[in-house]
Structures are given as structure tokens and as C-alpha cells.
Motif scaffolding. Structure first.
Motif, mmCIF file in Angstrom:
data_model
loop_
_atom_site.group_PDB
_atom_site.id
_atom_site.type_symbol
_atom_site.label_atom_id
_atom_site.label_comp_id
_atom_site.label_asym_id
_atom_site.label_seq_id
_atom_site.Cartn_x
_atom_site.Cartn_y
_atom_site.Cartn_z
ATOM 1 N N LEU A 1 0.856 -1.177 0.000
ATOM 2 C CA LEU A 1 0.000 0.000 0.000
ATOM 3 C C LEU A 1 0.897 1.234 0.000
ATOM 4 O O LEU A 1 1.922 1.262 0.691
ATOM 5 C CB LEU A 1 -0.893 -0.002 1.242
ATOM 6 C CG LEU A 1 -1.770 1.230 1.489
ATOM 7 C CD1 LEU A 1 -2.817 1.382 0.389
ATOM 8 C CD2 LEU A 1 -2.435 1.148 2.862
ATOM 9 N N PHE A 2 0.514 2.246 -0.768
ATOM 10 C CA PHE A 2 1.287 3.481 -0.853
ATOM 11 C C PHE A 2 0.496 4.606 -0.197
ATOM 12 O O PHE A 2 -0.613 4.920 -0.636
ATOM 13 C CB PHE A 2 1.597 3.820 -2.310
ATOM 14 C CG PHE A 2 2.422 2.772 -2.990
ATOM 15 C CD1 PHE A 2 3.799 2.801 -2.921
ATOM 16 C CD2 PHE A 2 1.812 1.723 -3.668
ATOM 17 C CE1 PHE A 2 4.568 1.810 -3.530
ATOM 18 C CE2 PHE A 2 2.561 0.733 -4.272
ATOM 19 C CZ PHE A 2 3.945 0.772 -4.204
ATOM 20 N N ALA A 3 1.046 5.182 0.870
ATOM 21 C CA ALA A 3 0.394 6.277 1.585
ATOM 22 C C ALA A 3 1.074 7.589 1.199
ATOM 23 O O ALA A 3 2.224 7.828 1.559
ATOM 24 C CB ALA A 3 0.481 6.060 3.091
ATOM 25 N N LEU A 4 0.354 8.399 0.416
ATOM 26 C CA LEU A 4 0.838 9.740 0.083
ATOM 27 C C LEU A 4 0.286 10.676 1.152
ATOM 28 O O LEU A 4 -0.898 11.019 1.152
ATOM 29 C CB LEU A 4 0.351 10.152 -1.304
ATOM 30 C CG LEU A 4 0.860 11.508 -1.810
ATOM 31 C CD1 LEU A 4 2.377 11.471 -2.022
ATOM 32 C CD2 LEU A 4 0.150 11.916 -3.091
ATOM 33 N N TYR B 1 5.425 5.054 2.873
ATOM 34 C CA TYR B 1 4.949 6.391 3.216
ATOM 35 C C TYR B 1 5.799 7.453 2.526
ATOM 36 O O TYR B 1 7.013 7.507 2.723
ATOM 37 C CB TYR B 1 5.009 6.617 4.729
ATOM 38 C CG TYR B 1 4.164 5.666 5.543
ATOM 39 C CD1 TYR B 1 2.871 5.994 5.925
ATOM 40 C CD2 TYR B 1 4.681 4.430 5.941
ATOM 41 C CE1 TYR B 1 2.103 5.118 6.685
ATOM 42 C CE2 TYR B 1 3.919 3.552 6.704
ATOM 43 C CZ TYR B 1 2.634 3.892 7.068
ATOM 44 O OH TYR B 1 1.887 3.017 7.822
ATOM 45 N N LEU B 2 5.145 8.306 1.737
ATOM 46 C CA LEU B 2 5.790 9.479 1.163
ATOM 47 C C LEU B 2 5.036 10.700 1.675
ATOM 48 O O LEU B 2 3.843 10.869 1.392
ATOM 49 C CB LEU B 2 5.748 9.455 -0.364
ATOM 50 C CG LEU B 2 6.298 10.720 -1.056
ATOM 51 C CD1 LEU B 2 7.777 10.928 -0.728
ATOM 52 C CD2 LEU B 2 6.094 10.647 -2.575
ATOM 53 N N GLY C 1 10.302 5.681 9.184
ATOM 54 C CA GLY C 1 10.401 5.109 7.847
ATOM 55 C C GLY C 1 9.600 5.872 6.816
ATOM 56 O O GLY C 1 9.071 5.291 5.862
ATOM 57 N N VAL C 2 9.505 7.189 6.989
ATOM 58 C CA VAL C 2 8.750 8.052 6.074
ATOM 59 C C VAL C 2 9.723 8.831 5.199
ATOM 60 O O VAL C 2 10.663 9.445 5.708
ATOM 61 C CB VAL C 2 7.846 9.027 6.861
ATOM 62 C CG1 VAL C 2 7.152 10.006 5.914
ATOM 63 C CG2 VAL C 2 6.811 8.260 7.679
ATOM 64 N N ASP C 3 9.485 8.810 3.894
ATOM 65 C CA ASP C 3 10.270 9.629 2.975
ATOM 66 C C ASP C 3 9.602 10.997 2.840
ATOM 67 O O ASP C 3 8.367 11.092 2.779
ATOM 68 C CB ASP C 3 10.367 8.961 1.602
ATOM 69 C CG ASP C 3 11.159 7.672 1.650
ATOM 70 O OD1 ASP C 3 12.176 7.626 2.373
ATOM 71 O OD2 ASP C 3 10.773 6.704 0.973
ATOM 72 N N LYS D 1 7.834 8.437 -9.715
ATOM 73 C CA LYS D 1 9.095 7.681 -9.694
ATOM 74 C C LYS D 1 9.242 6.913 -8.386
ATOM 75 O O LYS D 1 9.658 5.745 -8.377
ATOM 76 C CB LYS D 1 10.263 8.645 -9.887
ATOM 77 C CG LYS D 1 11.627 7.951 -9.944
ATOM 78 C CD LYS D 1 12.746 8.970 -10.184
ATOM 79 C CE LYS D 1 14.104 8.290 -10.221
ATOM 80 N NZ LYS D 1 15.197 9.271 -10.437
ATOM 81 N N TRP D 2 8.873 7.546 -7.275
ATOM 82 C CA TRP D 2 8.967 6.915 -5.958
ATOM 83 C C TRP D 2 8.065 5.687 -5.884
ATOM 84 O O TRP D 2 8.464 4.633 -5.395
ATOM 85 C CB TRP D 2 8.584 7.942 -4.895
ATOM 86 C CG TRP D 2 8.627 7.465 -3.485
ATOM 87 C CD1 TRP D 2 9.706 7.458 -2.641
ATOM 88 C CD2 TRP D 2 7.533 6.935 -2.725
ATOM 89 N NE1 TRP D 2 9.353 6.970 -1.412
ATOM 90 C CE2 TRP D 2 8.027 6.631 -1.429
ATOM 91 C CE3 TRP D 2 6.188 6.699 -3.013
ATOM 92 C CZ2 TRP D 2 7.225 6.106 -0.428
ATOM 93 C CZ3 TRP D 2 5.379 6.165 -2.026
ATOM 94 C CH2 TRP D 2 5.889 5.869 -0.751
ATOM 95 N N ILE D 3 6.846 5.806 -6.380
ATOM 96 C CA ILE D 3 5.910 4.678 -6.353
ATOM 97 C C ILE D 3 6.391 3.556 -7.268
ATOM 98 O O ILE D 3 6.401 2.377 -6.886
ATOM 99 C CB ILE D 3 4.504 5.140 -6.749
ATOM 100 C CG1 ILE D 3 3.924 6.079 -5.679
ATOM 101 C CG2 ILE D 3 3.559 3.946 -6.953
ATOM 102 C CD1 ILE D 3 2.685 6.850 -6.123
#
Length: 204
Positions: free
Chosen positions: A41-44, A130-131, A176-178, A196-198
Motif C-alpha cells: 500500500l502506498f500512503a501519500l 509512506y511518502l 520510515g517516512v520519505d 518515480k517513488w511509487i
């Protein structure tokens, strides 16, 4: 296989805390095991005003057919608004159901790892990446003050958001958050970075 991963397809029991063994779910009542898609899962995330709502539509267009981009605030209403853990758990259940269609979810909305990681539904995901979009205090103040009145951004609420931003930036390494600073970055360039990150973290 049911789409609600908490419910056993054999006996119908509903698990309050899912038991996951590799890529299998196990019913604690009858012992039945069944496969499910365990995707990342990708959390923006990030504070209000940092650009999440702007990037959401851009990412939805770029990932059409590859991933599903969703806005958390669409469910921020009624009983869920009064129960934040239930709000977070509902979104994890929703994302896990969407994953059973074979496409990862990008979830846009203000959230921090301590709100997702302890939940029982966290077991449905291989990872949560996490971004966090951030910006300078002056930039966030200006953006939030410019919002329409119905969004209710008064000065005390703005200051609370700035405090959250400072905490997030300080805590990001251990959580662990970018981070990505959008202060002077055009929307398309910020979308380039997020895309790009995803893509670097999508399963093969």
C-alpha cells in the motif's frame, strides 16, 4: 474467496484480528486457509496544504490501469469522523479489497505510521510505503489561509497543522517516512517525483 478478507469463505466467521501465514489467511474458528493478494500500500501523506489533493488527480492519470489512487477524506464523515481508528481501519479494509483486483492502491491523506501499523488490518499488506509531502511554515500558512471558508481553516487549526508538520519532519527517519518538500516545486514536477517513488516500489 470473499472480498472482505476478515470473513472466512468456509464457515463465515469474521475475524477481529486476521491471521496471515505467508500469502494465506487462516480462520481461527474452523482452520480453513485461503489465498489472497498481499500487495504493498502506498500512503501519500503530509500536512494539509502540502499538495496531496493536487497530486492525486495527476497520479490517477499517470497510473491508469496500473494502480488505484484514492482520497481518504471522502470517508471523513459521520460515525467515522468520531472514531479515527475505525476510519483508518476502514480504509485499510477497502484498500485490501481493491488489491484483490490485482492493482495496488495509492491512498492520499494525512496519516502517520503509528495510525496504520498497529491495526489488525495491517496484516493484509506486504508493506506500507509512506511518502510525506511537506512545505515551509510560511508556505503552508499562505496555502491554508487561501482555502475557502467552508474548509474552516482558522489560525489555531493552522498552527496545529504546522506543529504536526514539524513533528513529522523530525520523526520521519525513525518512522520510515520519505519526505518531499513542495514549497517551490511545480505540481507536475512533484507528480514526477511521486510517480518515480511509487514505481520504484511496485511489485514486479
Amino acid at each position: 474467496m470473499g472480498l472482505d478478507l476478515r470473513i472466512c469463505p468456509a464457515c463465515g466467521d469474521r475475524a477481529d484480528r486476521p491471521v496471515v501465514v505467508g500469502d494465506l489467511l487462516r480462520c481461527t474458528r474452523c482452520g480453513h486457509e485461503w489465498p489472497f493478494r498481499k500487495l504493498p500500500l502506498f500512503a501519500l501523506t503530509g500536512p494539509s496544504g502540502a499538495g496531496k489533493s493536487t497530486l492525486g488527480p495527476l497520479l490517477a492519470s499517470r497510473f491508469a490501469g496500473e494502480a488505484v489512487v484514492l482520497e481518504q477524506d471522502v470517508l471523513w464523515a459521520g460515525a467515522l469522523r468520531d472514531d479515527v481508528p475505525a476510519f483508518r481501519a476502514t480504509w485499510l479494509r477497502m484498500a485490501a479489497m481493491l488489491h484483490q483486483n490485482g492493482r495496488p492502491v495509492v491512498l492520499c491523506g494525512t496519516v502517520a505510521p503509528p495510525e496504520f501499523e498497529p491495526l489488525p488490518e495491517r496484516a493484509f499488506f506486504s508493506d506500507i510505503h509512506y511518502l510525506a509531502l511537506v512545505a515551509t511554515p510560511a508556505s503552508l500558512r499562505a496555502r491554508l489561509r487561501a482555502r475557502p471558508a467552508w474548509r474552516e481553516w482558522d489560525e489555531p487549526r493552522i498552527e496545529e497543522m504546522l506543529e504536526f508538520t514539524a513533528w513529522l519532519q523530525e520523526s520521519a527517519p525513525e518512522l520510515g517516512v520519505d519526505l518531499f518538500d513542495t514549497t517551490d516545486v511545480p505540481a507536475e514536477a512533484a507528480a514526477d517525483h511521486a510517480e518515480k517513488w511509487i514505481r520504484a516500489r511496485l511489485p514486479a
